[in-house]
Structures are given as structure tokens and as C-alpha cells.
Write a protein that holds these residues in place. Structure first.
Motif, PDB file in Angstrom:
ATOM      1  N   UNK A  45      -4.323   9.784  -8.470  1.00  0.00           N
ATOM      2  CA  UNK A  45      -3.616  10.113  -9.661  1.00  0.00           C
ATOM      3  C   UNK A  45      -2.357  10.257 -10.140  1.00  0.00           C
ATOM      4  N   UNK A  46      -1.005  10.410  -8.860  1.00  0.00           N
ATOM      5  CA  UNK A  46      -0.327  10.094  -8.786  1.00  0.00           C
ATOM      6  C   UNK A  46       0.709   8.634  -9.662  1.00  0.00           C
ATOM      7  N   UNK A  47      -0.555   7.549  -8.559  1.00  0.00           N
ATOM      8  CA  UNK A  47      -0.613   6.653  -9.458  1.00  0.00           C
ATOM      9  C   UNK A  47      -0.836   6.487 -10.856  1.00  0.00           C
ATOM     10  N   UNK A 102       0.961  -0.934   0.033  1.00  0.00           N
ATOM     11  CA  UNK A 102      -0.271   0.025  -0.082  1.00  0.00           C
ATOM     12  C   UNK A 102       0.475   1.179  -0.051  1.00  0.00           C
ATOM     13  N   UNK A 103       2.117   1.074  -0.293  1.00  0.00           N
ATOM     14  CA  UNK A 103       2.939   2.594   0.593  1.00  0.00           C
ATOM     15  C   UNK A 103       2.566   3.270  -0.816  1.00  0.00           C
ATOM     16  N   UNK A 104       2.681   4.307  -0.734  1.00  0.00           N
ATOM     17  CA  UNK A 104       2.422   5.170  -2.508  1.00  0.00           C
ATOM     18  C   UNK A 104       3.608   5.538  -3.418  1.00  0.00           C
ATOM     19  N   UNK A 105       4.557   5.615  -2.163  1.00  0.00           N
ATOM     20  CA  UNK A 105       6.350   5.640  -2.709  1.00  0.00           C
ATOM     21  C   UNK A 105       6.510   4.616  -3.856  1.00  0.00           C
ATOM     22  N   UNK A 106       5.703   2.980  -3.874  1.00  0.00           N
ATOM     23  CA  UNK A 106       6.467   2.447  -4.720  1.00  0.00           C
ATOM     24  C   UNK A 106       5.462   2.889  -6.332  1.00  0.00           C
ATOM     25  N   UNK A 164      -7.589  18.044 -10.424  1.00  0.00           N
ATOM     26  CA  UNK A 164      -8.239  16.358 -10.244  1.00  0.00           C
ATOM     27  C   UNK A 164      -9.305  16.498 -11.554  1.00  0.00           C
ATOM     28  N   UNK A 165     -10.333  17.622 -11.470  1.00  0.00           N
ATOM     29  CA  UNK A 165     -10.761  17.411 -12.806  1.00  0.00           C
ATOM     30  C   UNK A 165     -10.524  17.584 -13.491  1.00  0.00           C
ATOM     31  N   UNK A 166      -9.325  18.162 -14.112  1.00  0.00           N
ATOM     32  CA  UNK A 166      -8.585  18.020 -15.801  1.00  0.00           C
ATOM     33  C   UNK A 166      -8.753  16.473 -15.852  1.00  0.00           C
ATOM     34  N   UNK A 167      -7.859  15.800 -15.046  1.00  0.00           N
ATOM     35  CA  UNK A 167      -7.506  14.510 -14.969  1.00  0.00           C
ATOM     36  C   UNK A 167      -9.089  13.604 -15.050  1.00  0.00           C
ATOM     37  N   UNK A 168     -10.144  14.103 -14.629  1.00  0.00           N
ATOM     38  CA  UNK A 168     -11.339  12.966 -14.107  1.00  0.00           C
ATOM     39  C   UNK A 168     -11.637  12.042 -13.626  1.00  0.00           C
ATOM     40  N   UNK A 169     -10.227  12.521 -12.301  1.00  0.00           N
ATOM     41  CA  UNK A 169      -9.984  11.487 -11.703  1.00  0.00           C
ATOM     42  C   UNK A 169     -11.834  11.251 -10.468  1.00  0.00           C
ATOM     43  N   UNK A 170     -12.242  12.272 -10.432  1.00  0.00           N
ATOM     44  CA  UNK A 170     -13.093  12.361  -9.087  1.00  0.00           C
ATOM     45  C   UNK A 170     -14.452  12.166  -9.299  1.00  0.00           C
ATOM     46  N   UNK A 171     -14.283  10.965  -9.356  1.00  0.00           N
ATOM     47  CA  UNK A 171     -15.320   9.103  -9.429  1.00  0.00           C
ATOM     48  C   UNK A 171     -14.792   8.125  -8.791  1.00  0.00           C
TER      49      UNK A 171
END
Length: 227
Positions: free
Chosen positions: A117-119, A67-71, A177-184
Motif C-alpha cells: 500500500x505504501x508503494x 527490493x528495499x521498501x525504503x525506495x 487496507x480494506x479502504x484502499x482495496x489492497x487485499x487482492x
């Protein structure tokens, strides 16, 4: 298959004196710079490909990642792993689980969106975002507000929670966030089979699972004769 056949987190922490996060980063990076290097790719084939031979062509494989986001955001090891699977003709998608407790606070929710989004940007894969542990949500009326929230509503809530000097930063985050349509997000309640089936259908669509299956044809005339 188990990556701990190659290296053990407990052993690394004990021998190198690292903590859980540092030890995990070492575990993921240590075998794979050799494993994934272009001229030594046969090392990966020797382990992973041998394991994959135990499965049928149309088997459905789930890789449970740390679960570590760094990976997913700082090092290329999982991206390289995904690219190797794709070279083996696997259809791959990323399933990102965000704890439902993140919807109790708009600032936590935005941080969760940014991590997802970063992932997504790093892995460059079809992406399914899931709000997990929905059975623990006590205020059911909040759920719909966070599954497909309005960016301006999020911005307004952020500005209420943060000091005035952060308003430009808040707007930049919401716009990204809105530009990448991630809020779903797709809600997952493990107590409900219908919830599990719906999540699975979203993943199936991403990886096109079953689309090449033979169409089942029913002979209606024969059924009518039998009646």
C-alpha cells in the motif's frame, strides 16, 4: 540498460563504509538529485533517453527494481523516474511481488499488505499485487483465503494473535487496507505457463498494452469458398 553504468553499490559500500541498505539508498539518491532536477533534466535524457532509443515504439520494457521498501516509501527517486517515463509517453504500472511465505502468518501478511500500500500511494500508478513462489506453498487450502480474504476474518485472526491492547490498532490497519482495496493478490507459479500468462494479462490490462493494435479481420466467405 543498467543503472550500474552510473554508480556501483560495491564501490559505494567499500569507499563509504556503508551496509547494503545504506549503500543502495546512497546509490539511488546520489546520481538522481542532479539527474532529476528540473534545470538539469538533460542529464537524464543523455543517459536514459539514449538507452531507450535502442527499443521500438511498441516494445515491452520491464524495469527490475531493488527490493528495499525504503525506495518506494521514503524517497521520491522512483516516483520521479516513473514521471519521467510518463512524460516520454510510456504507459507504466507497478508490479509488486510479495513472497508467498507471507501467507503462513496473518501478521506477516498484513505487514506485506501495508508495504504494498505504501508503494502504491507513493508511486501513484496502476498496481498489480502478486504472490510469488507459489510452488513453495505446501498448504494449498490456505491460498484462496489470502488471495481475496475477508477483512473481518483478517481482523479476527489478528486479534487472536495479538495482545488485547492492540485491538484498536488492528482494526485501524484492517480498515485502511480494506479502504484502499489492497487485499487482492494474483498467484504466480513459475512452473505453470497458464499462471504466467494470467499475470501477464493483468499487467497488460493496466498498461493498455495492445489496445491500439489493428483488429484482425478474417474473411469467412473466402474460407467457405475454399472448402
Amino acid at each position: 540498460m543498467d543503472i550500474r553504468e552510473l554508480i556501483s553499490l560495491d564501490d559505494v559500500m567499500e569507499e563509504l563504509g556503508l551496509g547494503p541498505n545504506g549503500g543502495l539508498m546512497y546509490c539511488m539518491e546520489y546520481p538522481f538529485p542532479v539527474v532529476f532536477s528540473a534545470h538539469l533534466e538533460e542529464n537524464l535524457d543523455e543517459w536514459l533517453s539514449e538507452e531507450l532509443e535502442n527499443y521500438m515504439e511498441d516494445d515491452y520494457l520491464v524495469f527490475d527494481c531493488p527490493g528495499q521498501i525504503e525506495l518506494f516509501s521514503h524517497v521520491p527517486v522512483l516516483k520521479n523516474f516513473v514521471e519521467h517515463l510518463q512524460r516520454k509517453n510510456f504507459n507504466v504500472c507497478a508490479v509488486y511481488l510479495l513472497d508467498s511465505q507471507f501467507i503462513t502468518d496473518v501478521t506477516k501478511f498484513i505487514s506485506g499488505c501495508m508495504a504494498s500500500l505504501s508503494a502504491m500511494v507513493q508511486l501513484e500508478l496502476p498496481h498489480v499485487n502478486i504472490l510469488s513462489k507459489m510452488d513453495l506453498v505446501t498448504r494449498k487450502r490456505d491460498i484462496e483465503d489470502y488471495l481475496n480474504p475477508e477483512p473481518q476474518t483478517l481482523l479476527s485472526e489478528l486479534n487472536e494473535r495479538m495482545a488485547p491492547q492492540f485491538q484498536k490498532l488492528n482494526k485501524a490497519l484492517i480498515d485502511l487496507v480494506d479502504q484502499y482495496s489492497m487485499v487482492s493478490f494474483v498467484p504466480l507459479d513459475l512452473r505453470k505457463e497458464s499462471s504466467i500468462q494470467y499475470v501477464l494479462s493483468q499487467i497488460d490490462t493496466c498498461i493498455q498494452f495492445g489496445e491500439d493494435a489493428d483488429v484482425k479481420i478474417k474473411d469467412f466467405d473466402q474460407d467457405e469458398d475454399q472448402d
